[in-house]
Design an enzyme around this catalytic site. Structure first.
Site, mmCIF file in Angstrom:
data_model
loop_
_atom_site.group_PDB
_atom_site.id
_atom_site.type_symbol
_atom_site.label_atom_id
_atom_site.label_comp_id
_atom_site.label_asym_id
_atom_site.label_seq_id
_atom_site.Cartn_x
_atom_site.Cartn_y
_atom_site.Cartn_z
ATOM 1 N N HIS A 1 50.713 29.120 26.427
ATOM 2 C CA HIS A 1 49.889 30.335 25.732
ATOM 3 C C HIS A 1 50.568 31.315 26.877
ATOM 4 C CE1 HIS A 1 45.509 33.116 26.564
ATOM 5 N NE2 HIS A 1 45.339 31.992 25.760
ATOM 6 N N ASP B 1 48.313 24.233 33.117
ATOM 7 C CA ASP B 1 47.102 24.890 31.974
ATOM 8 C C ASP B 1 46.181 23.820 31.776
ATOM 9 O OD1 ASP B 1 46.275 26.070 30.497
ATOM 10 O OD2 ASP B 1 47.677 27.453 29.544
ATOM 11 N N GLN C 1 42.593 23.386 27.538
ATOM 12 C CA GLN C 1 42.212 22.661 26.624
ATOM 13 C C GLN C 1 42.121 21.625 27.206
ATOM 14 O OE1 GLN C 1 41.248 24.493 24.011
ATOM 15 N NE2 GLN C 1 42.077 26.492 24.761
ATOM 16 N N LYS D 1 34.965 27.281 28.401
ATOM 17 C CA LYS D 1 35.445 26.384 27.562
ATOM 18 C C LYS D 1 34.864 24.695 27.647
ATOM 19 C CE LYS D 1 40.729 28.798 26.911
ATOM 20 N NZ LYS D 1 39.781 29.441 25.344
ATOM 21 N N CYS E 1 47.530 33.570 20.900
ATOM 22 C CA CYS E 1 47.744 34.267 22.226
ATOM 23 C C CYS E 1 49.108 33.427 22.284
ATOM 24 C CB CYS E 1 46.712 33.739 23.457
ATOM 25 S SG CYS E 1 45.974 35.402 23.251
#
Lengths: 406, 144
Positions: free
Chosen positions: A121, A198, A201, A224, A361
């Protein structure tokens, strides 16, 4: 897992959009919020809104306990050893930028390497581009395999003794690829590099054990995973965080302030300058309670079932291209032949179905896929196979609609 | 199947411009070139204008994007060709008014096919698709 009972906890799902029962397939952008989270935030503002870590009054103490209690919930949620390792931030972007500003700028120099992947991302690319420019370090990419996964052989080829930092996503927000973090962390550590994950997700969908993964930094967002926007987490190993300088200076994060110099509070507060995101943290704590009650393993299993069903059903549509590997997290990025994804998303919206369309993104990844934009359907614990049936039906209608107007 | 609402967005004339874009390509010689993209969605356009004596002699575009952005670029180039710069800018203002759902003061300028894009104003998420090529034109004129 009783999805019907879970759906009842999400009042937003129970409405019509454009005359059709609402189908929300954009949880990778932001998840919906269960009643318990909404109420936790509401209770704080109605019942004990006060600033934390200062003052001696009763409500202030209650707010501090709730805020720090949320930190401990996060610690347990990701199996960190200590709450000193849990820093509340504004979200994944801020978490990664904190590492890029504080750790990378202090520890990297010309000749060093930062290694990332093309599936990142923007928030896990640009902070490293900027850190590379500031330190003279070189930014390198681990190539992707044809199916959008990483091979450990390629990781070994790319990471060298010059590599000081490896930054990689846990789960790709476009391809759905789940990366082998533990193995990549091993390779990074063999070369003396740190790994930044990261987890935007990842953490909402998969049980994360930062101690087992042995990652040095793990970043994720509350919004999220059922919590409000504006709250996120940076996990960092204590020995690294201890040597790092704060990024923001001001109230809350200080120990002694003299006229010309100051000292910082201990971890984690030295990274939390200013009045923190109290309601957000309390909401995140409530979201973690909610997810734990259902069980992360149950959630992952449900999502896996949805991902498989979606892949099977969506493949029946003529002229659909699906991007990413077969084994994937619960999202499907796709395009219909001759229909631009924005047009697809507009027709689906007319059917009450919310999907994402655009570059997600991830412009470098779009170029790797050789597309300018894609549509994406992403699923969470409240989605059902019926939602996917509605999507497939909506896509058939999209094709029909654009077939007719041409 | 009922897509009445969608039909206000995807008018036949729009789909015709999307499928058979006018003025798609590039110009050579003494021309203005403007690149513009829509960073939130990935649409991009390159607009080339040949301006002589304050008149848009020729206009061509290339790009990638949704039906609305590409059809709008096609219509825009068609509309401004042969027009005085001031009139092209006036049309751009009229177009913005149309997208905001405001009353358009036509001042004797005929928007022609462009009127078909009126329905976009009812789809706020798509307005930026329709205005991309007009913004490129304004940028070209202001910088040129």
């Amino acid at each position: 897992m009783d999805v019907k009972a879970i759906r009842e906890q999400f009042p937003i799902l129970n409405q019509d959009v454009n005359g059709h029962p609402f189908v929300y397939l954009d949880s990778s952008a932001t998840s919906q919020k269960p009643i318990s989270v909404i109420e936790a935030v509401d209770n704080y503002y109605r019942g004990y809104n006060s600033n934390v870590h200062r003052g001696v009054h009763t409500l202030g103490t209650k707010a501090t306990e709730a805020y720090e209690g949320a930190r401990d919930k996060v610690r347990r949620f990701i199996d960190a050893e200590s709450t000193a390792e849990i820093i509340f931030t504004r979200g994944t972007t801020t978490s990664i930028n904190t590492v890029a500003y504080s750790y990378a700028r202090a520890n990297l120099q010309a000749g060093d390497e930062i290694v990332i992947t093309p599936m990142e991302h923007h928030s896990n690319i640009i902070p490293w581009q900027q850190a590379a420019k500031a330190t003279g370090a070189t930014l390198k990419y681990i190539p992707l395999q044809e199916d959008g996964t990483l091979s450990l052989e390629d990781v070994r080829q790319t990471v060298t003794d010059r590599t000081k930092l490896v930054a990689v996503t846990h789960v790709s927000n476009v391809l759905g690829t789940v990366n082998p973090i533990k193995d990549i962390a091993n390779i990074a550590h063999e070369h003396g590099a740190v790994i930044v994950v990261d987890g935007a997700q990842g953490a909402p969908h998969i049980k994360v054990d930062v101690t087992d993964l042995d990652c040095d930094f793990y970043a994720f967002s509350g919004h999220k995973m059922g919590a409000p926007t504006g709250i996120g987490v940076l996990y960092g190993k204590k020995k690294l965080l201890e040597q790092m300088e704060p990024v923001e200076f001001g109230g809350e994060m200080i120990d002694f302030v003299n006229l010309y110099d100051s000292t910082w509070k201990e971890l984690p507060w030295k990274f939390e300058g200013g009045t923190p995101i109290i309601a957000g943290a309390i909401g995140l704590g409530a979201a973690i309670d909610f997810l734990n009650e259902i069980g992360m393993d149950q959630i992952t299993a449900h999502e896996q079932q949805l991902a498989k069903y979606a892949m099977k059903q969506m493949r029946t549509i003529d002229g659909i291209s699906i991007f990413g590997p077969e084994e994937r997290a619960a999202l499907v990025t796709f395009n219909l032949d001759d229909v631009h994804p924005h047009d697809t998303a507009t027709v689906l919206d007319a059917e009450g179905i919310a999907v994402r369309a655009g570059h997600h993104c991830a412009q470098p990844l779009m170029r790797w896929l050789d597309v300018t934009a894609t549509a994406r359907a992403s699923f969470y614990l409240y989605n059902t196979e019926e939602d996917i049936d509605r999507l497939v039906d909506g896509l058939q209608k999209t094709k029909e609609y654009f077939g007719n107007v041409f | 199947m009922s897509f009445n609402n969608l039909d206000t967005l995807y008018r036949q004339v729009i789909m015709d411009h999307y499928k058979n874009p006018r003025n798609k390509g590039s110009l050579e010689g003494d021309i203005l070139t403007v690149d513009m993209n829509n960073p939130t969605c990935g649409d991009r356009i390159q607009l080339q204008l040949q301006v002589e004596d304050g008149i848009v002699k020729d206009a061509k575009f290339q790009g990638e994007g949704c039906s609305i952005s590409m059809a709008s670029a096609s219509m825009m180039t068609q509309a401004i060709k042969g027009k005085k710069i001031e009139d092209a800018m006036k049309m751009s203002t009229m177009f913005s008014q149309m997208m905001l759902g405001e009353e358009v003061d036509e001042e004797g300028i005929d928007l022609g096919d462009i009127q078909a894009l009126q329905g976009v104003s009812k789809f706020p998420a798509r307005i930026k698709c329709a205005t991309l090529s007009w913004k490129a034109m304004e940028k070209g004129v202001n910088e040129g």
